[in-house]
Design an enzyme around this catalytic site. Structure first.
Site, short mmCIF file in Angstrom:
data_model
loop_
_atom_site.label_atom_id
_atom_site.label_comp_id
_atom_site.label_asym_id
_atom_site.label_seq_id
_atom_site.Cartn_x
_atom_site.Cartn_y
_atom_site.Cartn_z
N HIS A 64 69.53 -29.05 20.03
CA HIS A 64 68.25 -29.55 19.53
C HIS A 64 67.07 -28.61 19.78
CE1 HIS A 64 68.04 -30.88 23.74
NE2 HIS A 64 66.74 -30.82 23.59
C1 UD1 Z 1 61.70 -33.19 22.86
C2 UD1 Z 1 61.15 -32.24 23.91
C3 UD1 Z 1 62.28 -31.36 24.43
C4 UD1 Z 1 63.43 -32.20 24.91
C5 UD1 Z 1 63.87 -33.17 23.84
C6 UD1 Z 1 64.92 -34.09 24.41
C7 UD1 Z 1 58.82 -31.45 23.67
C8 UD1 Z 1 57.97 -30.34 23.22
N1 UD1 Z 1 60.13 -31.36 23.34
O1 UD1 Z 1 62.16 -32.42 21.76
O2 UD1 Z 1 61.80 -30.57 25.50
O3 UD1 Z 1 64.50 -31.35 25.28
O4 UD1 Z 1 62.75 -33.96 23.42
O5 UD1 Z 1 65.67 -34.71 23.42
O6 UD1 Z 1 58.35 -32.36 24.30
N2 UD1 Z 1 62.65 -37.89 16.09
C9 UD1 Z 1 63.18 -39.07 15.64
N3 UD1 Z 1 63.28 -40.12 16.51
C10 UD1 Z 1 62.88 -40.03 17.79
C11 UD1 Z 1 62.33 -38.82 18.23
C12 UD1 Z 1 62.23 -37.75 17.38
O7 UD1 Z 1 63.56 -39.20 14.49
O8 UD1 Z 1 63.02 -41.03 18.53
C13 UD1 Z 1 62.59 -36.72 15.16
C14 UD1 Z 1 61.25 -36.59 14.44
O9 UD1 Z 1 61.54 -36.08 13.17
C15 UD1 Z 1 60.54 -35.53 15.26
C16 UD1 Z 1 61.67 -34.66 15.75
O10 UD1 Z 1 62.77 -35.53 15.93
O11 UD1 Z 1 59.60 -34.81 14.50
C17 UD1 Z 1 61.35 -33.94 17.05
O12 UD1 Z 1 60.89 -34.84 18.06
P1 UD1 Z 1 59.94 -34.35 19.27
O13 UD1 Z 1 59.76 -35.42 20.27
O14 UD1 Z 1 58.73 -33.69 18.73
O15 UD1 Z 1 60.75 -33.16 19.91
P2 UD1 Z 1 62.27 -33.06 20.31
O16 UD1 Z 1 62.90 -32.02 19.46
O17 UD1 Z 1 62.88 -34.41 20.37
N1 UDP Z 2 72.45 -37.57 26.11
C1 UDP Z 2 72.85 -38.83 25.65
N2 UDP Z 2 73.32 -38.94 24.37
C2 UDP Z 2 73.42 -37.87 23.53
C3 UDP Z 2 73.00 -36.61 24.00
C4 UDP Z 2 72.52 -36.49 25.29
O1 UDP Z 2 72.79 -39.81 26.39
O2 UDP Z 2 73.85 -38.05 22.39
C5 UDP Z 2 71.90 -37.46 27.48
C6 UDP Z 2 72.49 -36.38 28.35
O3 UDP Z 2 73.67 -36.85 29.02
C7 UDP Z 2 71.36 -36.12 29.32
C8 UDP Z 2 70.13 -36.27 28.44
O4 UDP Z 2 70.53 -37.08 27.35
O5 UDP Z 2 71.33 -37.11 30.34
C9 UDP Z 2 69.67 -34.91 27.97
O6 UDP Z 2 68.72 -35.05 26.97
P1 UDP Z 2 68.41 -33.90 25.91
O7 UDP Z 2 69.58 -32.99 25.79
O8 UDP Z 2 67.92 -34.59 24.70
O9 UDP Z 2 67.15 -33.18 26.56
P2 UDP Z 2 66.97 -31.91 27.52
O10 UDP Z 2 67.75 -32.17 28.75
O11 UDP Z 2 67.43 -30.71 26.76
O12 UDP Z 2 65.51 -31.85 27.76
#
Ligand code: UD1
Ligand code: UDP
Length: 358
Positions: A203
């Site tokens: 992601h």
């Molecule tokens: C965010 C964090 C990242 C973290 C990740 C965990 C920041 C800058 N990034 O990235 O550090 O590793 O979360 O998963 O804070 N969206 C949905 N549903 C949701 C959330 C997001 O559809 O519940 C989609 C939307 O299109 C959105 C995109 O995902 O624009 C990105 O979401 P966003 O929270 O901006 O960043 P992440 O890539 O999720």
């Molecule tokens: N995770 C989950 N379901 C998924 C993918 C990840 O429960 O489909 C959990 C994973 O085990 C960990 C956390 O989500 O506990 C990590 O989140 P993510 O990878 O989104 O964020 P990051 O750690 O990169 O910030």
């Protein structure tokens, strides 16, 4: 009264044991959910499975550009802080919600505790790195997961008295739920054998937002899928930006999984291929091989002690790393013992008593 903040999937996993510990110590507490993540599979399911209390306050900020999202969180959180006047604000990790709430609290002269302080990738093209550096500069209590973090905070001139090596609350959550996750035998859903499949998550914008990189990563997954089953619970960002390429790779694409199903699958995977921060740590705790498709990691202990390996985003390199048969002997990093949140609870309670006296 304490306010703790969650906003995204990894925040829930990191804060669940801290919240439970505050409750056990009967410390008055309110939980704020910024709503940065809001889809049921990215938010609600974690509250249910991790046994977290419902948020006392939900800001509902949703998605947006970095500035939009950060600003909305700051505006909402400033109002909450003004109303509630917390004695301390607890934030976790490195997402926009973490930095936005720390910044809003600091401007109101409210003390801040940062769970997972001091990690550094030294790569400011990652939004998380900026969030980490800013949050740590503002924090009054800094809780570190690994020794490298202590060195970085010292280099950045942060008073050592504020910094505590406590271990990893994400691994506390893993210890609490692993048996339950395994009992569900989630691999049966996918008709795969324990130890005989790859689990994938991507992601990071650097990997999933550009067509050339997605093409290369999807090519790698297709080659691996020709040898072993590949399960890919896909993050909404990855699905939205993939242009259909992931779906064509022949891997099993599913929606983001709940914590228990994902943990069970991770624990019995032959290999995990990822760019997640948390998954690098969880695979080390589980002793499962992890191929991280990134140029760097802010969690070096997962490589020096654990099972993690960095690989550049080239199909041949990823395939070779994923399908290697070498076994790695992993060590569990110091204090990743399931008791980090207890240490955090004790330090916060002492700190509150000291603050009340002064
Ligand atoms: C965010 C964090 C990242 C973290 C990740 C965990 C920041 C800058 N990034 O990235 O550090 O590793 O979360 O998963 O804070 N969206 C949905 N549903 C949701 C959330 C997001 O559809 O519940 C989609 C939307 O299109 C959105 C995109 O995902 O624009 C990105 O979401 P966003 O929270 O901006 O960043 P992440 O890539 O999720
Ligand atoms: N995770 C989950 N379901 C998924 C993918 C990840 O429960 O489909 C959990 C994973 O085990 C960990 C956390 O989500 O506990 C990590 O989140 P993510 O990878 O989104 O964020 P990051 O750690 O990169 O910030």
């Amino acid at each position: 009264m304490i306010i703790s903040v969650v906003g995204t999937r990894p925040n829930f996993v990191k804060m669940a044991p801290v919240i439970r510990e505050l409750q056990r110590r009967e410390l008055p507490h309110k939980l704020v959910h910024t709503g940065q993540h809001y889809s049921p599979q990215m938010s609600t399911i974690f509250f249910e499975e991790l046994g977290m209390p419902q948020p006392d306050i939900y800001l509902g900020v949703g998605s947006g550009s970095h500035a939009e999202q950060t600003a909305k969180i700051m505006i909402g959180f400033e109002q909450i802080c003004q109303q509630e006047q917390p004695e301390i604000v607890i934030v976790a990790g490195d997402v926009n919600s973490t930095m936005a709430c720390a910044l809003a609290a600091a401007k109101l002269h409210l003390p801040i505790a940062h769970v997972e302080a001091g990690l550094r990738s030294f790569d400011r093209t990652m939004p998380e790195e900026i969030n980490r550096v800013v949050t740590d500069q503002l924090a009054d209590l800094l809780f570190a997961t690994e020794a490298s973090a202590i060195e970085h905070l010292q280099t950045e001139g942060i008073d050592a008295a504020k910094v505590h090596l406590v271990g990893n609350t994400m691994i506390d959550t893993l210890h609490t739920h692993l048996q339950r996750a395994l009992d569900r035998q989630p691999w049966q859903t996918y008709d795969v054998e324990p130890g005989g499949y790859a689990l994938v998550t991507f992601h990071r914008p650097g990997n999933v937002d550009h067509r050339e990189t997605v093409t290369e990563l999807a090519r790698a997954l297709a080659q691996i899928a020709a040898r072993i089953p590949v399960i890919f619970p896909i993050h909404p960002r990855t699905l939205a930006n993939g242009g259909g390429l992931w779906e064509q790779s022949g891997v099993r694409i599913v929606e983001p999984l709940g914590y228990l199903e994902f943990l069970g699958l991770m624990a019995r995977a032959q290999v995990v291929i990822t760019d997640s921060g948390g998954v690098q740590e969880e695979t080390t705790a589980l002793g499962v091989r992890c191929v991280t498709v990134r140029p760097n990691t802010e969690r070096p202990v997962t490589m020096t002690a654990g099972t993690n390996q960095l690989v550049s985003p080239h199909a041949e390199k990823i395939v070779a790393a994923a399908l290697t048969s070498t076994t790695q002997t992993a060590q569990i990093p110091p204090l990743w013992d399931g008791h980090a949140a207890e240490r955090i609870g004790a330090i916060i309670q002492n700190w509150l008593m000291g603050a009340a006296r002064s």
